[in-house]
Design a protein around this motif. Structure first.
Motif, PDB file in Angstrom:
ATOM      1  N   ALA A 124       0.117  44.122  61.966  1.00 12.25           N
ATOM      2  CA  ALA A 124       0.090  45.470  62.957  1.00 12.25           C
ATOM      3  C   ALA A 124       0.998  46.491  62.263  1.00 12.25           C
ATOM      4  O   ALA A 124       0.817  47.680  62.464  1.00 12.25           O
ATOM      5  CB  ALA A 124       0.800  45.107  64.267  1.00 12.25           C
ATOM      6  N   SER A 125       1.839  46.378  61.372  1.00 19.41           N
ATOM      7  CA  SER A 125       2.664  47.212  60.711  1.00 19.41           C
ATOM      8  C   SER A 125       2.142  47.775  59.503  1.00 19.41           C
ATOM      9  O   SER A 125       2.783  48.909  59.269  1.00 19.41           O
ATOM     10  CB  SER A 125       4.238  46.650  60.410  1.00 19.41           C
TER      11      SER A 125
ATOM     12  N   SER B  29      -6.544  47.728  64.985  1.00 19.64           N
ATOM     13  CA  SER B  29      -5.104  47.780  65.558  1.00 19.64           C
ATOM     14  C   SER B  29      -5.067  48.879  66.650  1.00 19.64           C
ATOM     15  O   SER B  29      -5.841  49.391  66.866  1.00 19.64           O
ATOM     16  CB  SER B  29      -4.153  48.241  64.424  1.00 19.64           C
TER      17      SER B  29
ATOM     18  N   SER C 183      -1.083  52.650  69.419  1.00 19.09           N
ATOM     19  CA  SER C 183       0.118  53.059  70.003  1.00 19.09           C
ATOM     20  C   SER C 183       1.196  52.369  68.952  1.00 19.09           C
ATOM     21  O   SER C 183       2.209  52.410  69.322  1.00 19.09           O
ATOM     22  CB  SER C 183       0.232  52.635  71.325  1.00 19.09           C
ATOM     23  N   TYR C 184       0.751  51.309  68.264  1.00 24.39           N
ATOM     24  CA  TYR C 184       1.718  50.600  67.321  1.00 24.39           C
ATOM     25  C   TYR C 184       2.304  51.553  66.398  1.00 24.39           C
ATOM     26  O   TYR C 184       3.270  51.315  65.642  1.00 24.39           O
ATOM     27  CB  TYR C 184       0.957  49.529  66.631  1.00 24.39           C
ATOM     28  N   GLU C 185       1.418  52.735  66.055  1.00 29.24           N
ATOM     29  CA  GLU C 185       2.159  53.830  65.165  1.00 29.24           C
ATOM     30  C   GLU C 185       2.230  55.093  66.076  1.00 29.24           C
ATOM     31  O   GLU C 185       1.566  56.036  65.871  1.00 29.24           O
ATOM     32  CB  GLU C 185       0.920  54.018  63.979  1.00 29.24           C
TER      33      GLU C 185
ATOM     34  N   SER D 115       3.597  48.147  74.187  1.00 28.96           N
ATOM     35  CA  SER D 115       3.314  48.756  72.768  1.00 28.96           C
ATOM     36  C   SER D 115       3.956  50.224  72.879  1.00 28.96           C
ATOM     37  O   SER D 115       4.070  50.858  73.618  1.00 28.96           O
ATOM     38  CB  SER D 115       1.708  48.749  72.715  1.00 28.96           C
ATOM     39  N   GLY D 116       4.425  50.372  71.739  1.00 28.19           N
ATOM     40  CA  GLY D 116       5.245  51.457  71.264  1.00 28.19           C
ATOM     41  C   GLY D 116       5.166  52.957  72.065  1.00 28.19           C
ATOM     42  O   GLY D 116       6.266  53.151  72.593  1.00 28.19           O
TER      43      GLY D 116
ATOM     44  N   GLY E  74       9.710  47.540  71.972  1.00 27.26           N
ATOM     45  CA  GLY E  74       8.442  47.712  71.395  1.00 27.26           C
ATOM     46  C   GLY E  74       8.170  46.740  70.375  1.00 27.26           C
ATOM     47  O   GLY E  74       9.139  46.366  69.615  1.00 27.26           O
TER      48      GLY E  74
ATOM     49  N   SER F  63       4.756  43.948  68.678  1.00 32.21           N
ATOM     50  CA  SER F  63       3.224  43.775  68.873  1.00 32.21           C
ATOM     51  C   SER F  63       3.170  42.548  69.663  1.00 32.21           C
ATOM     52  O   SER F  63       4.006  41.778  69.961  1.00 32.21           O
ATOM     53  CB  SER F  63       2.696  43.459  67.185  1.00 32.21           C
ATOM     54  N   GLN F  64       1.669  42.571  70.253  1.00 34.28           N
ATOM     55  CA  GLN F  64       1.498  41.308  71.191  1.00 34.28           C
ATOM     56  C   GLN F  64       1.664  40.082  70.271  1.00 34.28           C
ATOM     57  O   GLN F  64       2.027  39.056  70.987  1.00 34.28           O
ATOM     58  CB  GLN F  64       0.033  41.528  71.614  1.00 34.28           C
TER      59      GLN F  64
ATOM     60  N   THR G  53      -3.517  50.500  76.581  1.00 30.36           N
ATOM     61  CA  THR G  53      -3.342  50.163  75.167  1.00 30.36           C
ATOM     62  C   THR G  53      -5.082  50.627  74.186  1.00 30.36           C
ATOM     63  O   THR G  53      -5.788  50.122  74.615  1.00 30.36           O
ATOM     64  CB  THR G  53      -3.096  49.026  74.718  1.00 30.36           C
TER      65      THR G  53
END
Length: 354
Positions: free
Chosen positions: A86-87, A103, A106-108, A185-186, A201, A203-204, A246
């Motif tokens: 995810a990162s 992805s 919202s993770y970024e 999520s972020g 924050g 990831s799942q 999400t």
């Protein structure tokens, strides 16, 4: 004279056989790839396990693409963070580690500010099919105002259902939220902040271990994870109040996209809106199965808030959307126009579904 006639007949026979051979070769390209046809192989990465709904979408897309191109395109799937996590998902696509990366945008948080508006606005009492069709269409209409997508081709986009609190201890009123640490999520943390929760924050994929070790008291997510991620073994309570959403986007680098043959591009474009609808429909049905399983097999309780209590939550969250939209406008984004079109599409698709 006789020899000349025989030679002419032989020449005609050879020409006819050549024509048949060409016809067979052409048919081979249109259907099954011939021995000489180059098969294109695409790598497709995702961070969560193969049983999760976005990964089910990956598998369906790969199968459809292979069939619709007559076997000319094969897709190697890499779920579960086996190729990219995810990162580093979207940077990995730009760097050529994977051809396609899926992805949660919202993770970024800073990378997809306009797309993430559709997820961070609260009060989204809408199912996944309608929300998925909505976000895909918004990207088509507002794409020119999303410079973050210039290096990418959007293969498809879809959403979860709205997030619901799924916790170790029951939440029946606002006071029960005090002091809780909840994974979300972020970009969607502001709704939790407004309810007095400490948003965490992550990831799942990391939430299960955090839940088991007591790092978090629960999480806010769509409810298929109760079964898919086996979270129902620890999270015994679901509070029936929709929060944020999400957004998921499957992206290919622009360079890779432009290297594909035109007819392959046409098939991928044809599949894009279909996959948004397919994923939403699949998830809505799957969530019902997940809830039934969680209640029957794991004793999970679904808590319905009393009307007056739900109103208290509404009042707490009311200022959040205005703050989100105002902040986005100040950054130069067409936030209010985006939100208005979002509401229009939700109503349009909801009416079609009735």
């Amino acid at each position: 004279m006789k020899t000349s006639t025989q030679m002419g007949a032989l020449t005609a026979l050879i020409a006819a056989m050549a024509l048949v051979g060409c016809s067979d070769a052409q048919e081979g390209v249109a259907g099954e790839p011939s021995d000489d046809a180059q098969v294109i192989t695409l790598s497709y990465a995702f961070f969560a396990p193969a049983q999760s709904f976005p990964a089910v979408q990956m598998e369906h897309w790969a199968k459809e693409l292979n069939e619709r191109t007559g076997g000319r395109v094969e897709v190697d799937l890499f779920p579960g963070g086996s190729l990219l996590t995810a990162s580093n998902m979207y940077d990995g696509v730009l760097n050529g580690v994977a051809d396609i990366g899926l992805s949660a945008t919202s993770y970024e948080p800073g990378r997809f500010p306009l797309i993430n508006l559709a997820g961070s606005l609260t009060g989204q009492d809408v199912n996944s099919e309608i929300a998925s069709r909505m976000i895909y269409q918004l990207i088509q209409e507002f794409g020119e105002q999303m410079p973050e997508l210039e290096e990418f081709k959007v293969i498809t986009a879809f959403t979860s259902e709205p997030a619901y609190f799924q916790t170790i201890e029951p939440i029946r009123q606002l006071e029960d939220l005090d002091g809780l640490e909840i994974r979300i999520s972020g970009d969607n943390s502001r709704a939790l902040d407004a309810l007095g929760v400490t948003a965490v924050g992550m990831s799942q994929a990391d939430a299960g271990e955090a839940l088991q070790s007591g790092i978090i008291d629960g999480y806010a997510a769509s409810r298929e994870v109760l079964m898919d991620m086996q979270f129902a073994r620890l999270a015994k309570y679901v509070t029936d109040y929709p929060l944020t959403n999400t957004i998921f986007a499957a992206l290919m680098s622009r360079e890779k996209w432009e290297a594909l043959p035109d007819d392959i591009q046409a098939v991928i474009d044809e599949l894009a809106p279909e996959m948004a609808t397919f994923t939403g429909q699949y998830l809505d049905e799957h969530i019902q199965r997940s809830l039934e399983w969680a209640q029957q097999e794991e004793g999970v309780e679904v808590i319905a808030l009393a009307d007056d209590e739900a109103s208290r939550w509404d009042d707490q969250l009311a200022p959040v959307n205005e703050t989100i939209l105002s902040d986005a406008e100040q950054q130069g984004l067409p936030a209010y126009a985006f939100a208005e079109r979002m509401r229009e599409l939700i109503e349009e698709y909801r009416t079609e579904a009735e």
